[in-house]
Design a protein around this motif. Structure first.
Motif, PDB file in Angstrom:
ATOM      1  N   LEU A  10      36.762  35.348  29.384  1.00 39.40           N
ATOM      2  CA  LEU A  10      37.898  34.815  29.982  1.00 39.40           C
ATOM      3  C   LEU A  10      38.819  35.155  29.304  1.00 39.40           C
ATOM      4  O   LEU A  10      40.115  35.245  29.942  1.00 39.40           O
ATOM      5  CB  LEU A  10      37.523  33.341  30.120  1.00 39.40           C
ATOM      6  N   GLY A  11      38.887  35.240  27.923  1.00 37.15           N
ATOM      7  CA  GLY A  11      40.196  35.802  27.224  1.00 37.15           C
ATOM      8  C   GLY A  11      39.637  35.536  25.716  1.00 37.15           C
ATOM      9  O   GLY A  11      38.562  35.113  25.193  1.00 37.15           O
ATOM     10  N   THR A  23      36.979  33.033  24.750  1.00 36.26           N
ATOM     11  CA  THR A  23      36.201  32.166  25.499  1.00 36.26           C
ATOM     12  C   THR A  23      35.758  32.633  26.636  1.00 36.26           C
ATOM     13  O   THR A  23      36.185  33.599  27.301  1.00 36.26           O
ATOM     14  CB  THR A  23      37.577  31.236  26.013  1.00 36.26           C
ATOM     15  N   PRO A  50      39.266  40.414  29.511  1.00 36.80           N
ATOM     16  CA  PRO A  50      39.164  39.570  30.349  1.00 36.80           C
ATOM     17  C   PRO A  50      38.411  39.954  31.694  1.00 36.80           C
ATOM     18  O   PRO A  50      38.918  41.168  32.127  1.00 36.80           O
ATOM     19  CB  PRO A  50      40.436  38.854  30.866  1.00 36.80           C
ATOM     20  N   GLY A  92      43.935  37.687  36.858  1.00 33.71           N
ATOM     21  CA  GLY A  92      44.429  36.504  36.028  1.00 33.71           C
ATOM     22  C   GLY A  92      44.230  35.042  36.494  1.00 33.71           C
ATOM     23  O   GLY A  92      44.014  34.137  35.782  1.00 33.71           O
ATOM     24  N   GLY A  96      42.199  32.208  34.670  1.00 31.75           N
ATOM     25  CA  GLY A  96      43.051  31.379  34.264  1.00 31.75           C
ATOM     26  C   GLY A  96      42.642  29.968  34.896  1.00 31.75           C
ATOM     27  O   GLY A  96      42.351  29.057  34.185  1.00 31.75           O
ATOM     28  N   GLN A  99      39.180  28.957  32.967  1.00 30.68           N
ATOM     29  CA  GLN A  99      39.462  28.366  31.991  1.00 30.68           C
ATOM     30  C   GLN A  99      40.012  26.736  32.005  1.00 30.68           C
ATOM     31  O   GLN A  99      39.914  25.894  31.115  1.00 30.68           O
ATOM     32  CB  GLN A  99      40.320  29.283  30.989  1.00 30.68           C
TER      33      GLN A  99
END
Lengths: 242, 197
Positions: A10-11, A23, A50, A92, A96, A99
């Motif tokens: 996720l990032g 994450t 990501p 994104g 986003g 998460q």
């Protein structure tokens, strides 16, 4: 403690000079964080973008420690994602929202299995927005706010469903809506999985799913506004429709 | 211990610098003390001066010792090209190459869903203002080839492309790069951006 799983990245955030805190959304473990040593290196940086699919091994002395990951690349989506504006904004929004909405360390294997095909479609701008709308519906269902769009909540009829009740998430027909029509959310055919789904209709569908994300997930569960990335995606789809 | 307290404190501070740990900081401090006249005193003087004068350029966000940096003051750099970079280190990297002769704009970061960094947290409004205030014909988005960097690039392009020509850096095989060692994403990007010889 140690486990292995397939995961979506996720990032990452820098941790010290050479490591990152990653994450991931692991299939059997849910959203989970961990340190990746050497994650800022030139070799690892392209892998840790990501949307990449990685095989992770998590190790920690105790279950509640942040622990450390080792990550092996399974599938990189960076090139497809970076290929266009819709793909970047869409990726994104997906990363986003995952998460943002999913509690840490709570498994959601069904949602994981639905997210992979969505990411595989990135770059196919003609069909991706509709796939994303379906994914938001699945996300809401996973969080306990599934929409029931099969029959009218008032009359029970299965035809002419054009509204969604903001209170229950159930479909309402024009006849059943009566004087309440102005207070109900739009139900475009594409939200029911019907019709050709032009961008204008998809934007209407996202207005409805967005209502539940904002008023149920954001205010009742998370307590902070939805990620900007989702708003940017909706704005982009609206712009395409105009 | 009290006799070396200041030196210990200096080592502690040095150890917080990038690339240094407690052991390397100790070696650096020892080296400075041994070369007191040659290094330590001039370094202390210049650090004091920089601490008093260093500031962000009000126009572009570069670091300098005046309100408007040398690049923004130079008329030679007003060639109509504006290069947008993520941070000052990127600006310095571009300057090192010596190829770019226009002006810069430092964003101060990139959009990030994970860190909840939105457009208002960056110097994007200042960039839009510059397009009105200065004569700019091309904006070059020199942002990192990461998802966050490219998301930011596309967001900025969306905001300004109706006013000015917007370009971005190419992506592909680095100088000295061997295909066998490149990741899938770089090879795909390089193939998509292939050019006729």
């Amino acid at each position: 403690m140690e486990w292995q799983d397939d995961a979506l990245l996720l990032g990452t955030r820098p941790h010290g000079e050479s490591s990152v805190i990653a994450t991931v959304f692991a299939r059997e473990r849910g959203v989970h964080a961990g340190v990746i040593r050497g994650g800022q290196s030139r070799k690892m940086a392209p892998v840790l973008q990501p949307g990449s699919q990685v095989a992770v091994t998590w190790r920690a002395r105790l279950e509640d420690h942040i622990g450390s990951f080792t990550a092996e690349p399974l599938r990189s989506r960076a090139a497809a994602v970076m290929g266009g504006r819709l793909a970047l904004t869409g990726a994104g929004a997906v990363m986003g929202l995952l998460q943002y909405a999913l509690p840490e360390r709570e498994p959601h294997p069904a949602l994981y299995d639905q997210t992979l095909p969505l990411l595989d479609l990135l770059g196919q701008d003609d069909i991706w927005p509709l796939a994303y709308l379906g994914w938001e519906k699945a996300l809401l269902a996973e969080l306990g706010y599934g929409l029931e769009l099969g029959k009218c909540a008032v009359t029970g009829q299965r035809e002419g469903l054009i509204y969604v009740s903001p209170k229950t998430g159930r479909a309402v027909s024009a006849e059943g809506a009566g004087d309440w029509a102005g207070r109900l959310l739009p139900l475009p055919p594409c939200l029911k999985g019907e019709g050709a789904a032009p961008d204008a209709e998809i934007a209407l569908g996202l207005e409805t799913t967005g209502y539940f994300l904002r008023h149920k997930v954001a205010s009742e569960q998370v307590g902070k506004p939805l990620p900007d990335a989702r708003e940017r995606l909706v704005a982009l789809i609206r712009k395409r429709a105009a | 211990m009290s006799a070396t307290r200041d030196i210990d404190h200096l080592i502690e501070l040095m150890a917080k610098l990038p690339g240094l740990g407690p052991r390397s900081a100790r070696r650096a401090v020892l080296h400075l003390i041994r070369k007191r006249d040659l290094l330590l005193t001039p370094l202390a003087d210049v650090m004091q001066t920089v601490a008093a004068t260093a500031r962000e350029c009000l126009n572009c966000g570069n670091v300098g010792t005046t309100d408007i940096c040398d690049i923004c003051q130079s008329e030679k750099r007003a060639n109509g090209e504006l290069c947008v970079v993520e941070d000052v280190a990127d600006l310095w990297a571009m300057e090192r190459s010596g190829v770019f002769k226009g002006r810069y704009h430092v964003l101060g970061g990139t959009l990030s869903a994970l860190d909840a960094v939105g457009p208002d947290d960056l110097r994007i409004p200042q960039l839009v203002n510059r397009l009105e205030a200065e004569t700019i014909s091309e904006v070059i988005l020199a942002l990192n080839a990461t998802i966050d960097g490219q998301t930011t690039a596309h967001y900025i392009a969306d905001q300004i492309e109706h006013r000015v020509s917007v370009t971005s850096l190419a992506q592909g095989v680095p100088i000295g790069g061997e295909l066998d060692y490149l990741d899938d994403g770089t090879i795909t990007a390089a193939l998509n951006a292939r050019k006729k010889l």
